[in-house]
Design an enzyme around this catalytic site. Sequence first.
Site, PDB file in Angstrom:
ATOM      1  N   GLU A 163      -6.176   7.143  -0.796  1.00  0.00           N
ATOM      2  CA  GLU A 163      -6.095   5.706  -0.382  1.00  0.00           C
ATOM      3  C   GLU A 163      -6.654   4.565  -0.942  1.00  0.00           C
ATOM      4  O   GLU A 163      -6.050   3.640  -0.928  1.00  0.00           O
ATOM      5  CB  GLU A 163      -6.970   5.889   1.248  1.00  0.00           C
ATOM      6  CG  GLU A 163      -6.292   6.847   2.299  1.00  0.00           C
ATOM      7  CD  GLU A 163      -4.694   6.256   2.435  1.00  0.00           C
ATOM      8  OE1 GLU A 163      -4.448   5.355   2.490  1.00  0.00           O
ATOM      9  OE2 GLU A 163      -3.801   7.304   2.642  1.00  0.00           O
TER      10      GLU A 163
ATOM     11  N   HIS B 217       1.633   4.341  -3.053  1.00  0.00           N
ATOM     12  CA  HIS B 217       1.674   5.862  -2.760  1.00  0.00           C
ATOM     13  C   HIS B 217       2.981   6.448  -3.220  1.00  0.00           C
ATOM     14  O   HIS B 217       2.923   7.543  -4.012  1.00  0.00           O
ATOM     15  CB  HIS B 217       1.836   6.100  -1.147  1.00  0.00           C
ATOM     16  CG  HIS B 217       0.343   6.246  -0.564  1.00  0.00           C
ATOM     17  ND1 HIS B 217      -0.790   6.569  -1.094  1.00  0.00           N
ATOM     18  CD2 HIS B 217      -0.047   5.647   0.730  1.00  0.00           C
ATOM     19  CE1 HIS B 217      -1.800   6.372  -0.160  1.00  0.00           C
ATOM     20  NE2 HIS B 217      -1.392   5.867   1.027  1.00  0.00           N
TER      21      HIS B 217
ATOM     22  N   HIS C 122       0.858  -1.074   0.057  1.00  0.00           N
ATOM     23  CA  HIS C 122      -0.155  -0.145   0.017  1.00  0.00           C
ATOM     24  C   HIS C 122       0.787   1.349  -0.216  1.00  0.00           C
ATOM     25  O   HIS C 122       0.390   2.137  -0.817  1.00  0.00           O
ATOM     26  CB  HIS C 122      -1.007  -0.190   1.207  1.00  0.00           C
ATOM     27  CG  HIS C 122      -1.546   1.289   1.544  1.00  0.00           C
ATOM     28  ND1 HIS C 122      -3.074   1.260   1.229  1.00  0.00           N
ATOM     29  CD2 HIS C 122      -1.373   2.332   2.018  1.00  0.00           C
ATOM     30  CE1 HIS C 122      -3.404   2.568   1.350  1.00  0.00           C
ATOM     31  NE2 HIS C 122      -2.262   3.025   2.098  1.00  0.00           N
ATOM     32  N   GLU C 123       1.951   1.172   0.834  1.00  0.00           N
ATOM     33  CA  GLU C 123       2.684   2.443   0.948  1.00  0.00           C
ATOM     34  C   GLU C 123       3.707   2.401  -0.346  1.00  0.00           C
ATOM     35  O   GLU C 123       3.728   3.801  -0.715  1.00  0.00           O
ATOM     36  CB  GLU C 123       3.780   2.235   2.057  1.00  0.00           C
ATOM     37  CG  GLU C 123       3.120   2.450   3.413  1.00  0.00           C
ATOM     38  CD  GLU C 123       1.923   3.241   3.717  1.00  0.00           C
ATOM     39  OE1 GLU C 123       2.201   4.383   3.178  1.00  0.00           O
ATOM     40  OE2 GLU C 123       1.118   3.141   4.487  1.00  0.00           O
TER      41      GLU C 123
END
Length: 297
Positions: A227, A148, A144-145
Amino acid sequence: MLYQQIASNKRKTLVVIVLYMALFVAVGIGIGYYALRSVVAGVIIALVAGGLYSMMMIANATNVVMQLNHAREITDKNQAPMIWNIVSDMAMIAKVPMPRIFIIEDESPNAFATGSSPEKAAVAVTTGLLERLNREELEGVIAHEFGHIRNYDVRLQTIAIALGAVIAMLVQFGSRMMFWGGGSRDRDDDDNGGGANAIFMVIGLIAMILGPFMSTILQLALSRNREYLADASAVEFTRNPYGLISALTKISEAPPMTEADKKSAALYISNPFGEEGDSLFSTHPSTANRIKRLEKM
């Protein structure tokens, strides 16, 4: 779709900068009208001081954010082998440079990424995340990071945080000047007359009062939108939505963090101060909605 989103995030970066520059001008009008004798001088001070401070903040954004969140850097694999290996593997999968790794001493599981570009990115995880999550769940969070990082929204959010800090600084500066006797009613500068002065008065008052609030709202809106994309990117990297689903469930059920900085809350994978519903003032979409989307992948 992915490359369109990356291009969109780059465009949004410019839009964010333009909006903050408009806030700088508005706050500068407030400083000039209420604390100085010149609206022009106030705007110049706001733009010059704000611009210089912004560049310093953005150039050193990673270190600043990590210091605010009491994070310590690990520079050797032996300091935290599992998280080091996961980050290293995910960097190869996402095709981005290996980011710096930081650990936050906090029992609540959480994580975030920051940096002005993929080349200058960093990932931070809490000790609670390392202790409570298994490898599959950790991979989901780190993926997930990396979403980003690869999607360039770490830069977007980092710039928003830096510029938000500048707005707060300018408002504080103007308030102190007003308190110490700045700005008599014998204004202004350009002999624009009562009508122009009335406009400056209103703009300045609104900016001085609502500037930090408007800055916060902008940051929150950016956070909520990014997100969902990072969740989707995590599934693309891992081919496994269930790891992230399980991780988000554990994170949402954990107690709030004690070491998180409020200005950095939007960076975390989940609100570090507790679960919240979807609203204008939410830093993140609700965990339930995120899980619903992940379950459909």
